[in-house]
Design a protein around this motif. Structure first.
Motif, short mmCIF file in Angstrom:
data_model
loop_
_atom_site.label_atom_id
_atom_site.label_comp_id
_atom_site.label_asym_id
_atom_site.label_seq_id
_atom_site.Cartn_x
_atom_site.Cartn_y
_atom_site.Cartn_z
N ALA A 177 35.46 31.19 45.92
CA ALA A 177 35.79 31.70 44.44
C ALA A 177 35.56 33.36 43.82
O ALA A 177 36.07 33.58 43.15
CB ALA A 177 35.22 30.37 43.15
N ALA A 178 34.59 33.16 44.37
CA ALA A 178 33.80 34.31 43.56
C ALA A 178 34.21 35.58 44.51
O ALA A 178 34.71 36.87 44.48
CB ALA A 178 32.51 34.17 44.18
N LEU A 179 34.43 35.74 45.80
CA LEU A 179 35.06 35.98 46.85
C LEU A 179 37.05 36.22 45.87
O LEU A 179 37.32 37.72 45.67
CB LEU A 179 35.03 35.98 48.34
CG LEU A 179 33.73 35.87 48.79
CD1 LEU A 179 33.74 35.52 50.01
CD2 LEU A 179 33.29 37.80 48.36
N MET A 180 37.60 35.28 46.12
CA MET A 180 38.79 35.63 45.05
C MET A 180 38.59 36.14 43.68
O MET A 180 39.59 37.05 43.63
CB MET A 180 39.13 33.66 44.91
CG MET A 180 39.66 33.66 45.83
SD MET A 180 40.15 31.70 45.68
CE MET A 180 41.89 32.02 44.64
N SER A 181 37.67 36.47 43.07
CA SER A 181 37.84 36.47 41.51
C SER A 181 37.32 37.88 42.13
O SER A 181 37.78 39.30 41.06
CB SER A 181 36.28 36.42 40.75
OG SER A 181 35.77 36.70 39.51
N ILE A 182 36.26 38.86 43.18
CA ILE A 182 36.47 40.41 43.36
C ILE A 182 38.06 40.25 43.73
O ILE A 182 38.54 42.01 43.53
CB ILE A 182 35.12 40.03 44.22
CG1 ILE A 182 33.82 39.69 43.85
CG2 ILE A 182 35.85 41.82 45.00
CD1 ILE A 182 32.95 39.50 44.70
N ALA A 183 38.61 40.18 44.42
CA ALA A 183 39.75 40.48 45.28
C ALA A 183 40.86 40.36 44.71
O ALA A 183 41.58 41.96 43.95
CB ALA A 183 40.24 39.44 46.37
N PHE A 184 40.81 39.91 42.60
CA PHE A 184 41.67 39.87 42.11
C PHE A 184 41.36 41.25 40.52
O PHE A 184 41.63 41.77 40.54
CB PHE A 184 41.96 38.26 41.26
CG PHE A 184 42.96 37.55 41.54
CD1 PHE A 184 44.34 37.16 40.99
CD2 PHE A 184 42.71 37.37 43.01
CE1 PHE A 184 45.42 36.59 41.39
CE2 PHE A 184 44.04 36.48 43.36
CZ PHE A 184 45.23 36.07 42.99
N PHE A 185 40.44 41.39 40.97
CA PHE A 185 39.24 42.21 40.12
C PHE A 185 40.96 44.22 40.43
O PHE A 185 40.27 44.98 39.87
CB PHE A 185 38.12 42.51 39.98
CG PHE A 185 37.41 43.79 39.46
CD1 PHE A 185 37.76 43.90 37.39
CD2 PHE A 185 36.66 45.33 39.90
CE1 PHE A 185 36.88 44.74 37.28
CE2 PHE A 185 36.19 46.04 39.58
CZ PHE A 185 36.91 45.59 38.34
N GLY A 186 40.34 43.95 42.21
CA GLY A 186 41.62 45.17 42.79
C GLY A 186 42.73 45.01 41.82
O GLY A 186 43.45 46.13 42.37
N PHE A 187 43.36 44.21 41.36
CA PHE A 187 44.61 44.72 40.22
C PHE A 187 44.67 45.44 39.20
O PHE A 187 45.24 45.32 38.40
CB PHE A 187 45.29 42.59 40.07
CG PHE A 187 46.02 42.30 41.54
CD1 PHE A 187 46.44 42.90 41.99
CD2 PHE A 187 45.28 40.63 41.37
CE1 PHE A 187 47.25 42.19 43.27
CE2 PHE A 187 46.06 40.61 42.83
CZ PHE A 187 46.89 40.65 43.62
N SER A 188 43.10 45.34 38.73
CA SER A 188 43.14 45.45 36.97
C SER A 188 43.38 47.62 36.93
O SER A 188 44.15 47.61 35.70
CB SER A 188 41.19 46.20 37.15
OG SER A 188 40.62 46.32 37.96
N GLY A 189 43.60 47.90 38.15
CA GLY A 189 44.31 48.89 38.24
C GLY A 189 45.68 49.16 37.95
O GLY A 189 46.29 50.24 37.50
N LEU A 190 46.49 47.99 37.71
CA LEU A 190 47.87 48.54 37.69
C LEU A 190 48.33 47.95 35.96
O LEU A 190 49.35 48.51 36.23
CB LEU A 190 48.77 46.56 37.68
CG LEU A 190 48.60 46.41 39.69
CD1 LEU A 190 48.97 44.77 39.51
CD2 LEU A 190 49.41 46.64 40.36
N ILE A 191 47.52 48.03 35.59
CA ILE A 191 48.43 47.51 34.16
C ILE A 191 46.55 49.03 33.34
O ILE A 191 45.48 49.11 33.30
CB ILE A 191 48.48 46.96 33.12
CG1 ILE A 191 49.02 45.76 33.64
CG2 ILE A 191 47.94 46.62 32.24
CD1 ILE A 191 49.68 44.76 33.85
#
Length: 191
Positions: A177-191
């Motif tokens: 879950a922690a690694l998934m959270s880090i991966a989804f953090f990569g979407f933060s630059g979209l908006i």
């Protein structure tokens, strides 16, 4: 239209309710053992959050605000969510008994899933209109479904792997879950 797309992408990926806001962790960890069960929970959450967003938005705009009793929003929203979950539970018990059995205790826990109440309160705090509230609710629930299905897929794969003894069970799930959270953090630059 552009604003609705930004709300949808932001709610589903950038501000994922489970992986960035850490709401709805209980069903996320509890129901993510099998992809079928995770998909069923995701579908139930999509229905409940989308309809709850619509109903709570209507109640807030047309009842609570005109009567100047907006301080009752949390209590009213909880009652609406509880009624919707009861409806989903009755429907699944009749129409899909195997899914109802697989979800077990986690189905009634949608009532206390803070993600559902969190979306309703976010809609009010961000002063979304009714359409924006529904889009935000659906996108948030869709993001929850994406996260829980990915987690279920990973858990099914790691079940047959040689995981070191100290990491077996809950530790490997939390690390995933922690690694998934880090991966989804990569979407933060979209908006």
């Amino acid at each position: 239209m552009k604003e609705l797309l930004i709300i949808a992408v932001g709610s589903a990926l950038v501000n994922n309710v489970v992986l960035s806001q850490f709401l709805g962790i209980c069903p996320f960890l509890g129901v993510s053992k099998k992809i079928e069960t995770a998909g069923g929970m995701g579908g139930a959450v999509i229905f409940v959050i989308t309809i709850a967003s619509l109903v709570t938005s209507l109640i807030y705009k047309f009842i609570l605000l005109p009567l100047d009793v907006s301080y009752l929003q949390t209590i009213v929203f909880i009652l609406v969510i509880a009624a919707l979950v009861q409806f989903v539970e009755m429907f699944l018990k009749k129409a899909m008994p195997s899914l109802y059995q697989a979800l077990g205790v986690y189905l009634p826990l949608i009532t206390t899933n803070c993600a559902v109440l969190g979306v309703a309160l976010t809609n009010v705090q961000k002063d979304y209109d009714i359409l924006s509230s529904v889009v935000n609710g659906f996108a948030t629930a869709f993001g929850f479904t994406i996260a829980i299905v990915i987690m279920a897929g990973i858990r099914e794969k790691t079940e047959h792997n040689d995981v070191p003894k100290p990491f077996q069970g809950t530790p490997i799930v939390l690390l995933t879950a922690a690694l998934m959270s880090i991966a989804f953090f990569g979407f933060s630059g979209l908006i």
